[in-house]
Structure formats: structure tokens, C-alpha cells
Design a protein around this motif. Structure first.
Motif, PDB file in Angstrom:
ATOM      1  N   ALA A   1      43.449  48.666  39.445  1.00 28.46           N
ATOM      2  CA  ALA A   1      43.362  47.207  39.411  1.00 28.46           C
ATOM      3  C   ALA A   1      44.732  46.623  39.736  1.00 28.46           C
ATOM      4  N   LEU A   2      44.790  45.766  40.725  1.00 29.46           N
ATOM      5  CA  LEU A   2      46.058  45.204  41.190  1.00 29.46           C
ATOM      6  C   LEU A   2      46.194  43.762  40.694  1.00 29.46           C
ATOM      7  N   GLY A   3      47.051  43.571  39.697  1.00 30.40           N
ATOM      8  CA  GLY A   3      47.233  42.255  39.118  1.00 30.40           C
ATOM      9  C   GLY A   3      46.521  42.146  37.784  1.00 30.40           C
ATOM     10  N   GLU A   4      47.168  41.469  36.824  1.00 32.22           N
ATOM     11  CA  GLU A   4      46.594  41.337  35.486  1.00 32.22           C
ATOM     12  C   GLU A   4      45.256  40.606  35.515  1.00 32.22           C
ATOM     13  N   SER A   5      45.076  39.698  36.461  1.00 38.36           N
ATOM     14  CA  SER A   5      43.820  38.945  36.539  1.00 38.36           C
ATOM     15  C   SER A   5      42.641  39.836  36.897  1.00 38.36           C
ATOM     16  N   MET A   6      42.904  41.057  37.358  1.00 38.02           N
ATOM     17  CA  MET A   6      41.837  41.991  37.706  1.00 38.02           C
ATOM     18  C   MET A   6      41.470  42.934  36.557  1.00 38.02           C
ATOM     19  N   ARG A   7      42.157  42.792  35.429  1.00 39.69           N
ATOM     20  CA  ARG A   7      41.877  43.684  34.298  1.00 39.69           C
ATOM     21  C   ARG A   7      40.418  43.568  33.842  1.00 39.69           C
ATOM     22  N   GLY A   8      39.893  42.346  33.802  1.00 42.40           N
ATOM     23  CA  GLY A   8      38.515  42.151  33.363  1.00 42.40           C
ATOM     24  C   GLY A   8      37.518  42.885  34.243  1.00 42.40           C
ATOM     25  N   ALA A   9      37.760  42.878  35.555  1.00 36.87           N
ATOM     26  CA  ALA A   9      36.870  43.589  36.474  1.00 36.87           C
ATOM     27  C   ALA A   9      36.935  45.096  36.226  1.00 36.87           C
ATOM     28  N   ALA A  10      38.146  45.613  36.000  1.00 40.11           N
ATOM     29  CA  ALA A  10      38.303  47.048  35.725  1.00 40.11           C
ATOM     30  C   ALA A  10      37.611  47.428  34.423  1.00 40.11           C
ATOM     31  N   GLU A  11      37.750  46.571  33.402  1.00 40.73           N
ATOM     32  CA  GLU A  11      37.094  46.852  32.122  1.00 40.73           C
ATOM     33  C   GLU A  11      35.576  46.822  32.257  1.00 40.73           C
ATOM     34  N   ALA A  12      35.069  45.909  33.101  1.00 42.14           N
ATOM     35  CA  ALA A  12      33.623  45.842  33.321  1.00 42.14           C
ATOM     36  C   ALA A  12      33.105  47.119  33.967  1.00 42.14           C
ATOM     37  N   LEU A  13      33.853  47.650  34.919  1.00 37.88           N
ATOM     38  CA  LEU A  13      33.455  48.902  35.571  1.00 37.88           C
ATOM     39  C   LEU A  13      33.489  50.065  34.579  1.00 37.88           C
ATOM     40  N   GLN A  14      34.476  50.049  33.701  1.00 37.32           N
ATOM     41  CA  GLN A  14      34.536  51.108  32.703  1.00 37.32           C
ATOM     42  C   GLN A  14      33.363  51.013  31.724  1.00 37.32           C
TER      43      GLN A  14
ATOM     44  N   LYS B   1      30.383  49.577  32.146  1.00 40.43           N
ATOM     45  CA  LYS B   1      29.062  49.791  32.740  1.00 40.43           C
ATOM     46  C   LYS B   1      28.878  51.190  33.319  1.00 40.43           C
ATOM     47  N   PHE B   2      29.957  51.727  33.901  1.00 40.24           N
ATOM     48  CA  PHE B   2      29.820  53.011  34.617  1.00 40.24           C
ATOM     49  C   PHE B   2      30.701  54.119  34.057  1.00 40.24           C
ATOM     50  N   GLY B   3      31.519  53.829  33.048  1.00 46.76           N
ATOM     51  CA  GLY B   3      32.371  54.865  32.474  1.00 46.76           C
ATOM     52  C   GLY B   3      33.529  55.268  33.360  1.00 46.76           C
ATOM     53  N   ILE B   4      33.992  54.362  34.224  1.00 48.16           N
ATOM     54  CA  ILE B   4      35.071  54.675  35.164  1.00 48.16           C
ATOM     55  C   ILE B   4      36.420  54.346  34.519  1.00 48.16           C
ATOM     56  N   PRO B   5      37.315  55.320  34.373  1.00 49.06           N
ATOM     57  CA  PRO B   5      38.649  55.018  33.833  1.00 49.06           C
ATOM     58  C   PRO B   5      39.430  54.145  34.808  1.00 49.06           C
ATOM     59  N   TYR B   6      40.437  53.457  34.281  1.00 50.85           N
ATOM     60  CA  TYR B   6      41.185  52.546  35.155  1.00 50.85           C
ATOM     61  C   TYR B   6      42.648  52.466  34.729  1.00 50.85           C
ATOM     62  N   GLU B   7      43.459  51.937  35.633  1.00 48.75           N
ATOM     63  CA  GLU B   7      44.852  51.599  35.348  1.00 48.75           C
ATOM     64  C   GLU B   7      45.158  50.285  36.043  1.00 48.75           C
ATOM     65  N   VAL B   8      45.867  49.396  35.341  1.00 45.04           N
ATOM     66  CA  VAL B   8      46.249  48.101  35.904  1.00 45.04           C
ATOM     67  C   VAL B   8      47.702  48.160  36.359  1.00 45.04           C
ATOM     68  N   PHE B   9      47.933  47.843  37.611  1.00 41.98           N
ATOM     69  CA  PHE B   9      49.286  47.688  38.139  1.00 41.98           C
ATOM     70  C   PHE B   9      49.532  46.190  38.290  1.00 41.98           C
ATOM     71  N   GLN B  10      50.450  45.673  37.490  1.00 42.59           N
ATOM     72  CA  GLN B  10      50.597  44.224  37.414  1.00 42.59           C
ATOM     73  C   GLN B  10      51.154  43.606  38.689  1.00 42.59           C
ATOM     74  N   HIS B  11      51.892  44.364  39.461  1.00 46.31           N
ATOM     75  CA  HIS B  11      52.314  43.882  40.778  1.00 46.31           C
ATOM     76  C   HIS B  11      52.799  45.062  41.607  1.00 46.31           C
ATOM     77  N   LEU B  12      52.961  44.842  42.895  1.00 47.34           N
ATOM     78  CA  LEU B  12      53.355  45.909  43.821  1.00 47.34           C
ATOM     79  C   LEU B  12      54.561  45.496  44.651  1.00 47.34           C
ATOM     80  N   THR B  13      55.449  44.701  44.055  1.00 44.93           N
ATOM     81  CA  THR B  13      56.649  44.242  44.757  1.00 44.93           C
ATOM     82  C   THR B  13      57.880  44.696  43.986  1.00 44.93           C
ATOM     83  N   GLY B  14      58.829  45.285  44.689  1.00 42.40           N
ATOM     84  CA  GLY B  14      60.039  45.772  44.046  1.00 42.40           C
ATOM     85  C   GLY B  14      60.020  47.276  43.871  1.00 42.40           C
ATOM     86  N   LEU B  15      61.189  47.842  43.701  1.00 42.35           N
ATOM     87  CA  LEU B  15      61.356  49.292  43.685  1.00 42.35           C
ATOM     88  C   LEU B  15      60.549  49.960  42.571  1.00 42.35           C
TER      89      LEU B  15
END
Length: 216
Positions: A19-32, A34-48
Motif C-alpha cells: 500500500a503506497l501512502g497512509e490513505s491506502m491503509r484502509g484498502a489494504a486492511e480490507a483486502l486482508q 476479506k481475503f487474508g492477504i498480508p500487507y505493508e504500508v509504505f507512507q511515501h516513496l520519495t527520498g533516500l
């Protein structure tokens, strides 16, 4: 090329969610849920640090080393950080961005030595409490104009440009909408290369600011 409907229908059989961005956490949790899919949230992808974490996550999932081309891009970003940090140090920046993008840019700027004078966003988010700044205002551009007085740089969408002119401060256009510049849909500020480009674009504004002050 875009995600197809057929691919969307298969999302419930995926093995992992990034999940890319904190606002996508809810979507990742919904997938987990309903379907048992593990997830990880990356809050942003800018910077080293952020890109390092993301690529390490991909390498762990795929069981493969990070490709050499990305290692090369990482070295280029390190060189850009070294070249530009002189211009970022102690600069006062005011931002008007939605929460995920605000989080991204604040983290990016503060690690380069800039200081956040004011930050205005549109709605509440868990991220706001974690920002390395004292106050975040949930408000509008009228609030932003009052708070941004005395800044070295404004960052926001095209509506911020008029405020920048009134305050006689440079503006870096970011967010939505961007209606007074061409090619915004092709810009990239994520990954090592996108982070490098963002550094140079903002760094050049600071460089122009210093040149202008020197002439006066």
C-alpha cells in the motif's frame, strides 16, 4: 499501460499487498480482512530512506537482489543531495498540500536541512501527528496566505501561485490542480530518479533566490 479489469478481478488471489501512502491503509486492511492477504504500508516513496525501504521490501518478497540500475540511481541521488544541501539549509518553506503529499514533502525537505514555516492541509490524517513540525493547520488558502508571510518558498498547486506573487516569494507547483504549466502529468517525484529531479527543481529555485538577494 494501466491496470485491466481482469487484473482487478484477480486482486483477491494476490499473495501480498504493498500500500503506497497512509490513505491506502484502509484498502489494504480490507483486502486482508476479506481475503487474508498480508500487507505493508509504505507512507511515501520519495527520498533516500523511503526508496531504500521499498526496494528492500521488494527484494525480500521476490527473493532477488536489487538490480544494479537502481543501485546506480541511488548513487546519483546521493551525489545530488551532496550538491544541493547547501541551498536547502535553514530555508523557510510553507506548504499547502493534501496529507499524504504533505507528509512526503515535509520529510524530504527537513532531511535536506530546510525548515517548515507553515503547513496547511485539507483533512485530518494520522500522519499529521507524526510530522516533525509543531503545528499543521487544516484549512484553506486564505489561512495559508496569512501563515506563509516571511517564507523563502511556497509549495502547492496552481492556486498558490497568486499568493506567491502577492508575497513576492517563489513557488514550486505540486499537487492538484496544476493548470498553468504544461507536462505535469509526466512529472515523477518518486523513486531515486524522481527524488533526484525534485531536489534539482527545488534547489534551482533556492539558487535563483540567493542570486536575486545577492544582486540587491
Amino acid at each position: 499501460g494501466g491496470t485491466t479489469l481482469a487484473e482487478l478481478r484477480e486482486i483477491g488471489s494476490s499473495v501480498y499487498t504493498l500500500a503506497l501512502g497512509e490513505s491506502m491503509r484502509g484498502a489494504a486492511e480490507a483486502l486482508q480482512t476479506k481475503f487474508g492477504i498480508p500487507y505493508e504500508v509504505f507512507q511515501h516513496l520519495t527520498g533516500l530512506d523511503a526508496v531504500d525501504s521499498f526496494l528492500e521490501g521488494l527484494a525480500d518478497l521476490g527473493g532477488m537482489p536489487v538490480p544494479e540500475k537502481y543501485r546506480h540511481q541511488r548513487c546519483q541521488l546521493q551525489d545530488a543531495m551532496l550538491d544541493t544541501h547547501f541551498f536547502f539549509g535553514r530555508k523557510q518553506v510553507s506548504l499547502a498540500l493534501e496529507p499524504d503529499l504533505l507528509w512526503t514533502v515535509v520529510q524530504f525537505l527537513t532531511k535536506m536541512g530546510a525548515e517548515i514555516k507553515s503547513a496547511v492541509t485539507t483533512t485530518k490524517s494520522p500522519l499529521l501527528k507524526e510530522l516533525p513540525i509543531e503545528t499543521v493547520t487544516i484549512g484553506d488558502l486564505e489561512d495559508f496566505e496569512q501563515l506563509a508571510v516571511g517564507s523563502d518558498l511556497l509549495i502547492g498547486n496552481s492556486n498558490v501561485a497568486a499568493i506567491a506573487r502577492r508575497l513576492h516569494v517563489p513557488v514550486y507547483r505540486l499537487g492538484f490542480p496544476i493548470f498553468d504549466r504544461l507536462g505535469n502529468g509526466q512529472r515523477c517525484i518518486v523513486g531515486y530518479r524522481g527524488s533526484t529531479q525534485l531536489l534539482y527543481e527545488i534547489g534551482n529555485l533556492f539558487l535563483e533566490l540567493e542570486e536575486s538577494q545577492a544582486r540587491h
